[in-house]
Design a protein around this motif. Structure first.
Motif, short mmCIF file in Angstrom:
data_model
loop_
_atom_site.label_atom_id
_atom_site.label_comp_id
_atom_site.label_asym_id
_atom_site.label_seq_id
_atom_site.Cartn_x
_atom_site.Cartn_y
_atom_site.Cartn_z
N MET A 1 0.85 -1.16 0.00
CA MET A 1 0.00 0.00 0.00
C MET A 1 0.90 1.24 0.00
N ASN A 2 0.64 2.12 -0.92
CA ASN A 2 1.35 3.38 -0.98
C ASN A 2 0.46 4.46 -0.37
N LEU A 3 0.79 4.87 0.85
CA LEU A 3 -0.05 5.83 1.57
C LEU A 3 -0.15 7.17 0.85
N LYS A 4 0.84 7.51 0.04
CA LYS A 4 0.83 8.79 -0.67
C LYS A 4 -0.25 8.85 -1.74
N THR A 5 -0.72 7.70 -2.21
CA THR A 5 -1.69 7.70 -3.30
C THR A 5 -3.13 7.48 -2.84
N GLU A 11 -10.16 3.28 -0.27
CA GLU A 11 -8.84 2.90 -0.78
C GLU A 11 -7.94 2.42 0.36
N TYR A 12 -8.02 3.10 1.50
CA TYR A 12 -7.23 2.67 2.65
C TYR A 12 -7.67 1.28 3.12
N LEU A 13 -8.97 1.08 3.18
CA LEU A 13 -9.50 -0.20 3.67
C LEU A 13 -9.23 -1.35 2.70
N ASN A 14 -8.98 -1.04 1.44
CA ASN A 14 -8.65 -2.10 0.47
C ASN A 14 -7.45 -2.93 0.92
N PHE A 15 -6.54 -2.30 1.62
CA PHE A 15 -5.38 -3.00 2.16
C PHE A 15 -5.81 -4.14 3.08
N ASP A 29 -13.07 -18.55 8.93
CA ASP A 29 -13.09 -17.85 10.21
C ASP A 29 -14.20 -16.80 10.22
N PRO A 30 -15.44 -17.24 10.23
CA PRO A 30 -16.56 -16.30 10.08
C PRO A 30 -16.68 -15.26 11.19
N LYS A 31 -16.27 -15.60 12.41
CA LYS A 31 -16.35 -14.62 13.49
C LYS A 31 -15.35 -13.48 13.27
N ILE A 32 -14.16 -13.83 12.85
CA ILE A 32 -13.16 -12.82 12.53
C ILE A 32 -13.62 -11.99 11.34
N PHE A 33 -14.16 -12.66 10.34
CA PHE A 33 -14.66 -11.97 9.15
C PHE A 33 -15.74 -10.95 9.52
N ASN A 34 -16.70 -11.35 10.32
CA ASN A 34 -17.78 -10.44 10.73
C ASN A 34 -17.26 -9.31 11.62
N PHE A 35 -16.29 -9.62 12.47
CA PHE A 35 -15.68 -8.57 13.28
C PHE A 35 -14.99 -7.56 12.37
N TYR A 36 -14.27 -8.04 11.38
CA TYR A 36 -13.63 -7.14 10.42
C TYR A 36 -14.66 -6.26 9.72
N LEU A 37 -15.74 -6.88 9.25
CA LEU A 37 -16.77 -6.10 8.56
C LEU A 37 -17.34 -5.01 9.46
N SER A 38 -17.51 -5.30 10.75
CA SER A 38 -18.04 -4.29 11.66
C SER A 38 -17.04 -3.15 11.86
N LEU A 39 -15.76 -3.48 11.99
CA LEU A 39 -14.73 -2.44 12.09
C LEU A 39 -14.69 -1.59 10.82
N ARG A 40 -14.77 -2.26 9.69
CA ARG A 40 -14.73 -1.58 8.40
C ARG A 40 -15.88 -0.60 8.27
N GLN A 41 -17.08 -1.04 8.63
CA GLN A 41 -18.25 -0.18 8.53
C GLN A 41 -18.17 0.99 9.49
N ARG A 42 -17.72 0.74 10.70
CA ARG A 42 -17.54 1.83 11.66
C ARG A 42 -16.54 2.86 11.15
N PHE A 43 -15.45 2.38 10.56
CA PHE A 43 -14.44 3.28 10.00
C PHE A 43 -15.06 4.18 8.95
N LEU A 44 -15.81 3.58 8.03
CA LEU A 44 -16.44 4.36 6.96
C LEU A 44 -17.47 5.34 7.52
N ASN A 45 -18.25 4.91 8.49
CA ASN A 45 -19.26 5.79 9.09
C ASN A 45 -18.61 7.01 9.75
#
Length: 125
Positions: A1-5, A11-15, A29-45
């Motif tokens: 990931m190139n932070l400058k671009t 784009e950041y979350l794509n990493f 690992d569905p629990k980890i996957f769902n936890f990630y999705l919740s973090l991702r959504q909170r980040f975007l919100n």
């Protein structure tokens, strides 16, 4: 990931998406996957929330970013069979260790006062 671009939160979350969405995480690992999705959504919100000040948003985003970094690291260890943590333990460690993540990166002990720097805003929560 190139932070400058990076031009957006997506784009950041794509990493992290490469690790959790574009992999077998959802099925293995569905629990980890769902936890990630919740973090991702909170980040975007939070990123898209126009009601909070820059510093409040930065504080909340750094808190989530610490969790994303820790989760990615623990998940990689789990995949390489270097640890025996369950999905639940990985999630618990991620939530617990977020408070000291940036201190560990910068070598500051928990009993020391954090310097006045944006990176420590997540501790203000």
């Amino acid at each position: 990931m190139n932070l400058k671009t990076i031009q957006s939160a997506e784009e950041y979350l794509n990493f992290f998406d490469e690790e959790f969405i574009h992999s077998s995480c959802s099925s293995e690992d569905p629990k980890i996957f769902n936890f990630y999705l919740s973090l991702r959504q909170r980040f975007l919100n939070i990123y898209n929330d126009s009601d909070n000040s820059f510093f409040k948003k930065m504080s909340l985003l750094l808190d989530i970013d610490a969790q994303l970094q820790i989760l990615k690291e623990l998940y990689n260890l789990k995949k390489s069979a270097l640890n025996e943590y369950t999905q639940e333990e990985i999630i618990q460690l991620t939530v617990k260790d977020k408070t000291c993540f940036y201190r560990e990166l910068t070598g500051i002990q928990l009993n020391q006062k954090a310097p006045g720097s944006l990176i420590y805003l997540s501790e203000a929560q």
